[in-house]
Design a protein around this motif. Structure first.
Motif, PDB file in Angstrom:
ATOM      1  N   CYS A   3     -23.566  13.086 -11.706  1.00  0.00           N
ATOM      2  CA  CYS A   3     -22.863  12.215 -12.655  1.00  0.00           C
ATOM      3  C   CYS A   3     -21.384  12.530 -12.615  1.00  0.00           C
ATOM      4  N   TYR A  85     -14.652   1.579 -15.571  1.00  0.00           N
ATOM      5  CA  TYR A  85     -15.727   2.235 -14.813  1.00  0.00           C
ATOM      6  C   TYR A  85     -15.246   2.641 -13.423  1.00  0.00           C
ATOM      7  N   ASP A  89     -15.774   6.479 -12.297  1.00  0.00           N
ATOM      8  CA  ASP A  89     -16.617   6.826 -11.144  1.00  0.00           C
ATOM      9  C   ASP A  89     -15.932   6.310  -9.882  1.00  0.00           C
ATOM     10  N   VAL A  92     -17.812   5.261  -6.588  1.00  0.00           N
ATOM     11  CA  VAL A  92     -18.443   3.932  -6.571  1.00  0.00           C
ATOM     12  C   VAL A  92     -17.399   2.845  -6.757  1.00  0.00           C
ATOM     13  N   MET A 122     -26.184   3.247 -15.080  1.00  0.00           N
ATOM     14  CA  MET A 122     -25.842   3.618 -13.714  1.00  0.00           C
ATOM     15  C   MET A 122     -26.310   5.034 -13.378  1.00  0.00           C
ATOM     16  N   ASN A 123     -26.303   5.931 -14.366  1.00  0.00           N
ATOM     17  CA  ASN A 123     -26.493   7.347 -14.079  1.00  0.00           C
ATOM     18  C   ASN A 123     -27.728   8.000 -14.699  1.00  0.00           C
ATOM     19  N   ARG A 130     -26.915   3.558 -10.101  1.00  0.00           N
ATOM     20  CA  ARG A 130     -25.698   3.916  -9.379  1.00  0.00           C
ATOM     21  C   ARG A 130     -25.881   3.882  -7.867  1.00  0.00           C
TER      22      ARG A 130
END
Length: 280
Positions: A3, A85, A89, A92, A122-123, A130
């Motif tokens: 994560c 986001y 992250d 990604v 997502m995680n 993800r």
């Protein structure tokens, strides 16, 4: 995958919501413009095949700086959540399809809550989406492989018919599975699916896919290539969410079925990699 580092919208507002060149975000996915409005559009019957689609219209003129930190409306909210986001992250970033997920969350909750919902699905288990959007989209390929094998297991005649008509899994199931049905189904159906997905995870996703094919099977078996593709484009507008969910949970799908095909895919990918290394 690990994560990413914890991120706060409040602490990073200047960076996440900074003025952005309109061309930069618009070019990443033309659907970002209309994701929030898609819920209302999905309730309408499909337009004629030759109808002009305003969402595809090219916008001409000079690109300008847009201050999304102060802009209002669904599109601005969506852009802010997706930009946040992409900073949270960075491995990604933003990938096509994430806009539909964020757009659905924004419909229900404020922006910051929508952001953290996106982070969660997502995680965190049981959703863990993800990997669908990571480098090489490897888990997306795995999901589609599992889906293809499940169709062959539960509906072998339909799978054979698809093969004869050159209908590949990617032609109809990619949007279903990679956006968890948010991109192509009416909102009342999507919300029912997501109620189950948030609780039970990917098993529900495959159940829904199998239920859709089960109900459409008799018609699809009589159709050829173009008819099948057109049918998939329009079938979502004639679904009953209650019937769909009831059918889905009657299908005798087990977690061991999913695990079996997922392992098969991993083994095949390892074999491909090994052969490539030997060739070099």
């Amino acid at each position: 995958a690990n994560c990413p580092t914890p991120f706060s919208l409040a602490d990073n507002k200047q960076r996440a919501f900074a003025p952005v060149d309109d061309k930069t975000i618009a070019s990443s996915d033309s659907n970002v413009e209309t994701s929030v409005e898609v819920n209302a559009q999905q309730q309408q019957p499909p337009p004629p095949h030759n109808a002009h689609s305003p969402s595809r219209t090219h916008r001409s003129g000079a690109h300008k700086k847009v201050d999304f930190a102060n802009a209002e409306g669904g599109q601005a909210s969506l852009r802010r959540v997706l930009r946040a986001y992409s900073l949270y992250d960075q491995d990604v970033g933003y990938c096509q399809g994430m806009n539909f997920l964020a757009g659905m969350f924004i419909t229900y909750v404020p922006e910051e809550e929508a952001f953290w919902l996106l982070v969660s699905v997502m995680n965190e288990s049981p959703c863990r989406m993800r990997g669908l959007f990571g480098v090489g989209m490897l888990e997306a390929h795995q999901v589609l492989y599992v889906a293809e094998q499940l169709i062959s297991q539960f509906y072998p005649k339909l799978a054979k018919h698809f093969d004869q008509e050159n209908i590949h899994i990617t032609m109809f199931a990619t949007q279903w599975l990679l956006t968890m049905y948010t991109s192509s189904f009416p909102f009342d159906v999507v919300t029912r699916i997501w109620d189950c997905f948030l609780s039970e995870g990917w098993k529900v996703t495959y159940r829904i896919m199998l239920a859709l094919l089960e109900s459409a099977g008799p018609q699809l078996m009589k159709m050829h290539f173009e008819e099948i593709l057109n049918y998939f484009k329009e079938m979502a507008f004639y679904l009953d969410s209650n019937d769909l969910l009831e059918s889905a949970f009657k299908i005798q799908l087990k977690k061991k079925h999913i695990a079996k095909y997922a392992k098969e895919w991993v083994h095949k990918e390892a074999e491909k990699k090994k052969k490539k290394e030997q060739q070099h």
